[in-house]
Design an enzyme around this catalytic site. Sequence first.
Site, PDB file in Angstrom:
ATOM      1  CG  ASP A  45    -103.418 -21.409  24.907  1.00 36.90           C
ATOM      2  OD1 ASP A  45    -103.336 -20.642  25.887  1.00 36.90           O
ATOM      3  OD2 ASP A  45    -103.645 -22.634  25.022  1.00 36.90           O
TER       4      ASP A  45
ATOM      5  CG  HIS B 102    -102.871 -11.618  28.729  1.00 39.83           C
ATOM      6  ND1 HIS B 102    -103.091 -12.808  28.082  1.00 39.83           N
ATOM      7  CD2 HIS B 102    -103.179 -11.850  30.041  1.00 39.83           C
ATOM      8  CE1 HIS B 102    -103.509 -13.727  28.956  1.00 39.83           C
ATOM      9  NE2 HIS B 102    -103.561 -13.167  30.145  1.00 39.83           N
TER      10      HIS B 102
ATOM     11  CG  LEU C 222    -108.341  -9.213   7.235  1.00 42.49           C
ATOM     12  CD1 LEU C 222    -108.227 -10.632   6.710  1.00 42.49           C
ATOM     13  CD2 LEU C 222    -107.119  -8.879   8.079  1.00 42.49           C
TER      14      LEU C 222
HETATM   15  C1  FPP Z   1    -104.732 -17.476  26.304  1.00 44.42           C
HETATM   16  O1  FPP Z   1    -103.414 -17.551  26.794  1.00 44.42           O
HETATM   17  C2  FPP Z   1    -104.970 -16.133  25.886  1.00 44.42           C
HETATM   18  C3  FPP Z   1    -106.021 -15.359  26.279  1.00 44.42           C
HETATM   19  C4  FPP Z   1    -107.092 -15.841  27.165  1.00 44.42           C
HETATM   20  C5  FPP Z   1    -106.124 -13.966  25.857  1.00 44.42           C
HETATM   21  C6  FPP Z   1    -105.776 -13.730  24.448  1.00 44.42           C
HETATM   22  C7  FPP Z   1    -105.693 -12.283  24.196  1.00 44.42           C
HETATM   23  C8  FPP Z   1    -104.732 -11.690  23.480  1.00 44.42           C
HETATM   24  C9  FPP Z   1    -103.654 -12.425  22.792  1.00 44.42           C
HETATM   25  C10 FPP Z   1    -104.722 -10.246  23.262  1.00 44.42           C
HETATM   26  C11 FPP Z   1    -105.946  -9.834  22.536  1.00 44.42           C
HETATM   27  C12 FPP Z   1    -105.804  -8.564  21.898  1.00 44.42           C
HETATM   28  C13 FPP Z   1    -106.840  -7.825  21.484  1.00 44.42           C
HETATM   29  C14 FPP Z   1    -106.557  -6.660  20.658  1.00 44.42           C
HETATM   30  C15 FPP Z   1    -108.225  -8.095  21.854  1.00 44.42           C
HETATM   31  P1  FPP Z   1    -103.197 -17.930  28.307  1.00 44.42           P
HETATM   32  O2  FPP Z   1    -103.078 -16.712  29.114  1.00 44.42           O
HETATM   33  O3  FPP Z   1    -104.260 -18.880  28.741  1.00 44.42           O
HETATM   34  O4  FPP Z   1    -101.824 -18.646  28.242  1.00 44.42           O
HETATM   35  P2  FPP Z   1    -101.341 -19.814  29.217  1.00 44.42           P
HETATM   36  O5  FPP Z   1    -102.128 -21.028  28.785  1.00 44.42           O
HETATM   37  O6  FPP Z   1     -99.905 -19.917  28.875  1.00 44.42           O
HETATM   38  O7  FPP Z   1    -101.594 -19.404  30.630  1.00 44.42           O
END
Ligand code: FPP
Length: 261
Positions: free
Chosen positions: A41, A58, A152
């Site tokens: 997050d 992201h 893993l």
């Molecule tokens: C939440 O942060 C994050 C997500 C909904 C997406 C997570 C995805 C990745 C970290 C990349 C994934 C990579 C692969 C290879 C599948 P947010 O955007 O809600 O953060 P915020 O709360 O600060 O808005």
Amino acid sequence: MVNRIGGGWLRRLQGDKSQSNEAIGEITTENVPQHVAIIMDGNGRWAKARGLPRIAGHHSGMKTVKRITKAADRIGVRYLTMYAFSTENWKRPKAEVEFLMKLPQEFLSIELDELIENNVQVKMMGIRDLLPDYTVSAIEEAVRKTENNTGLVLNFALNYGSRMEMVEAARKLARSAASGELDPEAIDERMFGSSLLSGNLPDPDLLIRTSGELRLSNFMLWQLAYSEFWFTDVYWPEFSEEHFYEAIREYQRRARRYGGL
Ligand code: FPP
């Protein structure tokens, strides 16, 4: 090297001085969590703080996935589950959803060879319906090419929601009971648990959530019943090996009692 026990980045911490690493510090080999689950997050806030669009967060978060996969493998974690997209994330703006859907493909096009080389087994936990074909086919290719690996397990929770998986499991068991194939009295915790999307993966020992939020957000509600939780204010894009090992050290200091004494 493929098909040896343990991932390719795995380094025995004892007796291998060449691998001594300050970040690993006092982690003991005996009590490494078998399964670590992570709610990644803070990508959006990380980007906003830098005057960047959310998608830049992201994208940067995708690089953290690689970093933490290697870090987990190095200390002998066997299963690493990453919450990449929830059933609720479809409510986000279309452009952001589209960007998120392209990340598995991008990640795997860059990393799959190295994952294979390092004996990692890729899995996906989630509902394939609604996901674009290119997302599903990138993941299916990775799953297929790594299915015989023994290191893993890198498990992506993608279009995953825990309440939905429990309702689906209940439906599936109810259908079997209604058709007479299953005696309702035979349903126990083991059977219910293995009917979930996580199948026969062991329950997570440790849950990590970044960015300072203190909630589960519909993630592995059944499976986390006795897991240890570790929260950090650090945003996912800047979550480092050192942060990860800090969580592991804290885990190793805890006494897990599972309701006993
Ligand atoms: C939440 O942060 C994050 C997500 C909904 C997406 C997570 C995805 C990745 C970290 C990349 C994934 C990579 C692969 C290879 C599948 P947010 O955007 O809600 O953060 P915020 O709360 O600060 O808005």
